[in-house]
Design a protein around this motif. Structure first.
Motif, PDB file in Angstrom:
ATOM      1  N   GLU A  57      11.766   1.291   1.328  1.00 12.96           N
ATOM      2  CA  GLU A  57      11.974   0.281   2.360  1.00 12.96           C
ATOM      3  C   GLU A  57      12.343  -1.005   1.632  1.00 12.96           C
ATOM      4  OE1 GLU A  57       8.847  -0.129   5.383  1.00 12.96           O
ATOM      5  OE2 GLU A  57       7.999   1.701   4.509  1.00 12.96           O
ATOM      6  N   HIS A  90       8.173   7.777  -1.637  1.00 15.50           N
ATOM      7  CA  HIS A  90       8.555   6.541  -0.954  1.00 15.50           C
ATOM      8  C   HIS A  90       8.004   5.325  -1.694  1.00 15.50           C
ATOM      9  CE1 HIS A  90       9.817   9.226   2.172  1.00 15.50           C
ATOM     10  NE2 HIS A  90      10.131   8.229   2.978  1.00 15.50           N
ATOM     11  N   ARG A 104      -0.960  -0.779   5.503  1.00 10.87           N
ATOM     12  CA  ARG A 104      -0.524   0.617   5.433  1.00 10.87           C
ATOM     13  C   ARG A 104      -1.635   1.454   4.808  1.00 10.87           C
ATOM     14  NH1 ARG A 104       5.277   1.120   4.868  1.00 10.87           N
ATOM     15  NH2 ARG A 104       6.142  -0.556   6.120  1.00 10.87           N
ATOM     16  N   MET A 141       8.433   0.552  -1.658  1.00 13.04           N
ATOM     17  CA  MET A 141       9.017  -0.651  -1.073  1.00 13.04           C
ATOM     18  C   MET A 141       9.643  -1.468  -2.191  1.00 13.04           C
ATOM     19  SD  MET A 141       7.422  -3.587   1.423  1.00 13.04           S
ATOM     20  CE  MET A 141       7.650  -2.612   2.911  1.00 13.04           C
ATOM     21  N   GLN A 158       9.452 -10.358   5.452  1.00 10.48           N
ATOM     22  CA  GLN A 158       9.262  -8.977   4.996  1.00 10.48           C
ATOM     23  C   GLN A 158       8.491  -8.939   3.677  1.00 10.48           C
ATOM     24  OE1 GLN A 158      13.430  -7.985   4.852  1.00 10.48           O
ATOM     25  NE2 GLN A 158      13.375  -6.892   6.813  1.00 10.48           N
TER      26      GLN A 158
END
Length: 120
Positions: free
Chosen positions: A14, A36, A29, A38, A21
């Motif tokens: 992400e 995955h 989370r 960020m 952001q």
């Protein structure tokens, strides 16, 4: 993608490119898939620091310079900690992965990171 030695490791990241952001990051989370992460994108290269406030997930925080080289790795950070985690060197990007990922796949300082989002 992270290129470590002769191996390439791909992650679905992400993007956190706006100040809102980046401020939220992975706060609140409780889980994230193993492949995955960020990717935080900053305007320029500078000494960076993160913390784990409101973040229940232990993370590896990987600081990356403007050329895409890993300058430091804060491995297995402590959930909910307000301790400052400095980059130790100028960084333009920060990649957060699940704790233990860097050690498990052999990611080290000096490895190369690339993403289409890093070249914009």
């Amino acid at each position: 993608m992270i290129r470590s030695a002769e191996q390439e490791h791909r992650f679905v990241a992400e993007i956190a490119a706006t100040s809102e952001q980046r401020a939220r990051g992975l706060m609140f989370r409780e889980e994230m898939a193993a492949d995955h992460g960020m990717l935080f994108i900053f305007e320029g290269e500078s000494n960076r620091s993160f913390w784990m406030k409101n973040t229940p997930l232990p993370l590896d925080i990987i600081y990356i310079d403007a050329a895409g080289r890993i300058v430091s790795i804060a491995a297995d950070t402590t959930p909910f900690s307000e301790a400052v985690i400095p980059s130790g060197a100028p960084a333009r990007f920060v990649l957060e992965l699940n704790a233990g990922t860097a050690e498990k796949i052999g990611i080290e300082r000096g490895d190369q990171v690339s993403s289409p989002s890093m070249s914009e």
